[in-house]
Motif scaffolding. Structure first.
Motif, PDB file in Angstrom:
ATOM      1  N   SER A 160       8.112  -2.205  13.082  1.00  0.00           N
ATOM      2  CA  SER A 160       8.086  -1.451  12.575  1.00  0.00           C
ATOM      3  C   SER A 160       6.970  -1.207  12.165  1.00  0.00           C
ATOM      4  CB  SER A 160       9.322  -1.510  10.800  1.00  0.00           C
ATOM      5  OG  SER A 160       9.486  -0.546  10.720  1.00  0.00           O
ATOM      6  N   GLU A 161       6.140  -2.034  12.296  1.00  0.00           N
ATOM      7  CA  GLU A 161       4.819  -1.994  11.082  1.00  0.00           C
ATOM      8  C   GLU A 161       4.129  -1.199  13.238  1.00  0.00           C
ATOM      9  OE1 GLU A 161       1.046  -4.770  10.335  1.00  0.00           O
ATOM     10  OE2 GLU A 161       3.363  -5.699  10.847  1.00  0.00           O
ATOM     11  N   LEU A 162       4.844  -1.630  14.230  1.00  0.00           N
ATOM     12  CA  LEU A 162       4.109  -1.211  15.393  1.00  0.00           C
ATOM     13  C   LEU A 162       4.412   0.140  15.134  1.00  0.00           C
ATOM     14  CD1 LEU A 162       4.032  -3.628  18.023  1.00  0.00           C
ATOM     15  CD2 LEU A 162       2.129  -2.845  16.771  1.00  0.00           C
ATOM     16  N   THR A 163       5.416   0.278  15.197  1.00  0.00           N
ATOM     17  CA  THR A 163       6.293   2.321  15.122  1.00  0.00           C
ATOM     18  C   THR A 163       5.220   3.076  13.503  1.00  0.00           C
ATOM     19  OG1 THR A 163       8.565   1.111  15.350  1.00  0.00           O
ATOM     20  CG2 THR A 163       8.227   3.154  14.592  1.00  0.00           C
ATOM     21  N   ILE A 164       4.945   2.250  13.249  1.00  0.00           N
ATOM     22  CA  ILE A 164       4.366   3.044  11.930  1.00  0.00           C
ATOM     23  C   ILE A 164       2.719   3.400  12.358  1.00  0.00           C
ATOM     24  CG2 ILE A 164       3.648   3.609   9.261  1.00  0.00           C
ATOM     25  CD1 ILE A 164       5.928   1.247   8.906  1.00  0.00           C
ATOM     26  N   ILE A 165       2.096   2.330  12.599  1.00  0.00           N
ATOM     27  CA  ILE A 165       1.031   2.473  13.489  1.00  0.00           C
ATOM     28  C   ILE A 165       0.558   3.241  14.605  1.00  0.00           C
ATOM     29  CG2 ILE A 165      -1.174   1.500  14.440  1.00  0.00           C
ATOM     30  CD1 ILE A 165      -0.276  -1.258  12.780  1.00  0.00           C
ATOM     31  N   SER A 166       1.551   3.459  15.770  1.00  0.00           N
ATOM     32  CA  SER A 166       1.111   3.921  16.658  1.00  0.00           C
ATOM     33  C   SER A 166       1.868   5.641  16.022  1.00  0.00           C
ATOM     34  CB  SER A 166       2.522   3.929  17.693  1.00  0.00           C
ATOM     35  OG  SER A 166       3.858   4.149  17.108  1.00  0.00           O
ATOM     36  N   ASN A 167       2.139   5.482  15.210  1.00  0.00           N
ATOM     37  CA  ASN A 167       3.024   7.329  14.569  1.00  0.00           C
ATOM     38  C   ASN A 167       1.470   7.335  13.343  1.00  0.00           C
ATOM     39  OD1 ASN A 167       4.428   9.209  15.212  1.00  0.00           O
ATOM     40  ND2 ASN A 167       5.740   7.323  15.318  1.00  0.00           N
ATOM     41  N   GLY A 168       0.205   7.116  13.290  1.00  0.00           N
ATOM     42  CA  GLY A 168      -0.688   7.395  12.700  1.00  0.00           C
ATOM     43  C   GLY A 168      -1.177   6.991  11.418  1.00  0.00           C
ATOM     44  N   GLY A 169      -0.591   5.198  11.492  1.00  0.00           N
ATOM     45  CA  GLY A 169       0.132   4.525  10.134  1.00  0.00           C
ATOM     46  C   GLY A 169      -1.469   4.387   9.734  1.00  0.00           C
ATOM     47  N   ILE A 170      -1.597   4.224   8.294  1.00  0.00           N
ATOM     48  CA  ILE A 170      -3.005   3.753   8.139  1.00  0.00           C
ATOM     49  C   ILE A 170      -2.228   2.484   7.166  1.00  0.00           C
ATOM     50  CG2 ILE A 170      -5.681   3.683   7.341  1.00  0.00           C
ATOM     51  CD1 ILE A 170      -4.866   4.676   9.861  1.00  0.00           C
ATOM     52  N   PHE A 171      -2.934   1.654   7.196  1.00  0.00           N
ATOM     53  CA  PHE A 171      -2.622   0.612   6.405  1.00  0.00           C
ATOM     54  C   PHE A 171      -2.812   0.535   4.771  1.00  0.00           C
ATOM     55  CE2 PHE A 171      -3.126  -4.006   4.484  1.00  0.00           C
ATOM     56  CZ  PHE A 171      -1.588  -5.204   3.673  1.00  0.00           C
ATOM     57  N   GLU A 172      -2.489   0.464   4.028  1.00  0.00           N
ATOM     58  CA  GLU A 172      -2.986   0.620   2.243  1.00  0.00           C
ATOM     59  C   GLU A 172      -3.129  -0.896   1.863  1.00  0.00           C
ATOM     60  OE1 GLU A 172      -1.993   3.036  -1.717  1.00  0.00           O
ATOM     61  OE2 GLU A 172      -0.860   1.791  -0.390  1.00  0.00           O
ATOM     62  N   LYS A 173      -1.982  -1.416   1.676  1.00  0.00           N
ATOM     63  CA  LYS A 173      -1.980  -2.766   0.969  1.00  0.00           C
ATOM     64  C   LYS A 173      -0.462  -3.394   1.618  1.00  0.00           C
ATOM     65  CE  LYS A 173      -1.200  -0.857  -3.613  1.00  0.00           C
ATOM     66  NZ  LYS A 173      -1.220  -0.922  -5.127  1.00  0.00           N
ATOM     67  N   SER A 174      -0.401  -4.207   0.837  1.00  0.00           N
ATOM     68  CA  SER A 174       0.906  -5.104   0.739  1.00  0.00           C
ATOM     69  C   SER A 174       1.087  -5.454  -0.782  1.00  0.00           C
ATOM     70  CB  SER A 174       0.845  -6.633   1.441  1.00  0.00           C
ATOM     71  OG  SER A 174       0.760  -6.610   2.928  1.00  0.00           O
ATOM     72  N   ILE A 175       2.601  -5.332  -1.287  1.00  0.00           N
ATOM     73  CA  ILE A 175       2.905  -5.450  -2.355  1.00  0.00           C
ATOM     74  C   ILE A 175       3.782  -5.854  -2.621  1.00  0.00           C
ATOM     75  CG2 ILE A 175       2.534  -3.358  -3.494  1.00  0.00           C
ATOM     76  CD1 ILE A 175       5.612  -1.879  -3.411  1.00  0.00           C
ATOM     77  N   GLU A 176       4.217  -7.392  -3.596  1.00  0.00           N
ATOM     78  CA  GLU A 176       5.524  -7.891  -3.474  1.00  0.00           C
ATOM     79  C   GLU A 176       6.679  -7.198  -4.141  1.00  0.00           C
ATOM     80  OE1 GLU A 176       7.327 -12.350  -4.836  1.00  0.00           O
ATOM     81  OE2 GLU A 176       4.790 -12.330  -5.108  1.00  0.00           O
ATOM     82  N   VAL A 177       7.645  -7.317  -3.172  1.00  0.00           N
ATOM     83  CA  VAL A 177       8.935  -6.730  -4.420  1.00  0.00           C
ATOM     84  C   VAL A 177      10.123  -7.636  -3.573  1.00  0.00           C
ATOM     85  CG1 VAL A 177      11.143  -5.035  -4.385  1.00  0.00           C
ATOM     86  CG2 VAL A 177       8.741  -4.436  -3.112  1.00  0.00           C
ATOM     87  N   GLU A 178      10.251  -8.564  -4.830  1.00  0.00           N
ATOM     88  CA  GLU A 178      12.188  -9.327  -5.481  1.00  0.00           C
ATOM     89  C   GLU A 178      11.812 -10.297  -3.877  1.00  0.00           C
ATOM     90  OE1 GLU A 178      15.309  -7.276  -5.272  1.00  0.00           O
ATOM     91  OE2 GLU A 178      15.179  -5.772  -6.927  1.00  0.00           O
ATOM     92  N   GLY A 179      10.637 -10.774  -4.394  1.00  0.00           N
ATOM     93  CA  GLY A 179       9.771 -12.023  -3.272  1.00  0.00           C
ATOM     94  C   GLY A 179       9.952 -11.374  -1.878  1.00  0.00           C
ATOM     95  N   THR A 180      10.266 -10.227  -1.779  1.00  0.00           N
ATOM     96  CA  THR A 180       9.266 -10.111  -0.160  1.00  0.00           C
ATOM     97  C   THR A 180       8.511  -8.919  -0.065  1.00  0.00           C
ATOM     98  OG1 THR A 180      11.691  -9.792   0.254  1.00  0.00           O
ATOM     99  CG2 THR A 180      10.809  -8.343   1.619  1.00  0.00           C
ATOM    100  N   MET A 181       7.021  -9.633   0.443  1.00  0.00           N
ATOM    101  CA  MET A 181       6.094  -8.583   0.962  1.00  0.00           C
ATOM    102  C   MET A 181       6.083  -7.628   1.394  1.00  0.00           C
ATOM    103  SD  MET A 181       4.348 -10.703  -1.229  1.00  0.00           S
ATOM    104  CE  MET A 181       2.367  -9.353  -0.551  1.00  0.00           C
ATOM    105  N   ILE A 182       6.124  -6.275   1.499  1.00  0.00           N
ATOM    106  CA  ILE A 182       6.123  -5.011   1.992  1.00  0.00           C
ATOM    107  C   ILE A 182       4.735  -4.472   2.015  1.00  0.00           C
ATOM    108  CG2 ILE A 182       6.660  -2.533   1.658  1.00  0.00           C
ATOM    109  CD1 ILE A 182       9.401  -4.479   1.517  1.00  0.00           C
TER     110      ILE A 182
END
Length: 196
Positions: A160-182
């Motif tokens: 999914s990360e590669l899918t987002i990046i290949s469509n121009g996605g620019i990483f902002e940050k990682s956040i923790e949601v209920e024990g999972t890093m998003i």
């Protein structure tokens, strides 16, 4: 690391609204996700309430209610959204489902849900369909007047990360949601080409 094979027919898809003519294939898609992704909390990402509905007719009715600000509450949400079937033109088969939330002015969507989610039929994964589904959905977002799309993925979901990046996605940050890093990515629709 998985090897990703891009099939030549992966561009041969279109996004269409859920229709009763696809009822059997929608239900088959639902069952394949249930069987394959039983241990995933995100097994129906981008599919709305497909996993909880008792029939295709019920799901289509709810999808239509969610299309507008006036009726989305009846569909069980406060944010309007559009649902799309990703249909392969060559055989009229559903390869995935993707949604588009009209805005993310909502505690969950604005934090980690984002503007869109998607699921690909298990037998069609690693063929480039998610990339093309997101590219087509960017066009839908632009038509709605969305300027920047928030798209997120689990830190461990490299596909999914590669899918987002290949469509121009620019990483902002990682956040923790209920024990999972998003991971949060932004796609600037003014900078991404008109053809995706």
């Amino acid at each position: 690391m998985h090897e990703y094979v891009i099939e030549t027919d992966c561009l041969d898809i279109e996004l269409v609204e859920p229709q009763i003519k696809y009822a059997e294939d929608i239900w088959n898609f639902r069952q394949k996700i249930i069987n394959n992704d039983a241990n995933s909390e995100d097994q129906f990402a981008g599919c709305g309430c497909l996993g909880k509905c008792n029939s295709v007719e019920e799901w289509i009715r709810i999808c239509k209610l969610r299309n507008s600000e006036e009726t989305c509450n009846e569909g069980g949400t406060t944010v309007p959204s559009d649902m799309y079937l990703a249909v392969r033109k060559s055989d009229d088969r559903i390869v995935g489902i993707i949604d588009l939330r009209h805005h993310i002015d909502h505690p969950i969507l604005g934090t980690w849900g984002g503007h869109t989610g998607y699921s690909v039929r298990p037998s069609e994964r690693r063929k480039g369909y998610a990339k093309e589904m997101l590219r087509l959905n960017i066009k839908n977002a632009r038509a709605l007047g969305i300027k920047k799309m928030l798209v997120t993925c689990d830190e461990t979901n490299k596909a999914s990360e590669l899918t987002i990046i290949s469509n121009g996605g620019i990483f902002e940050k990682s956040i923790e949601v209920e024990g999972t890093m998003i991971k949060r990515y932004w796609i600037d629709l003014k900078k991404v080409g008109e053809d995706g």
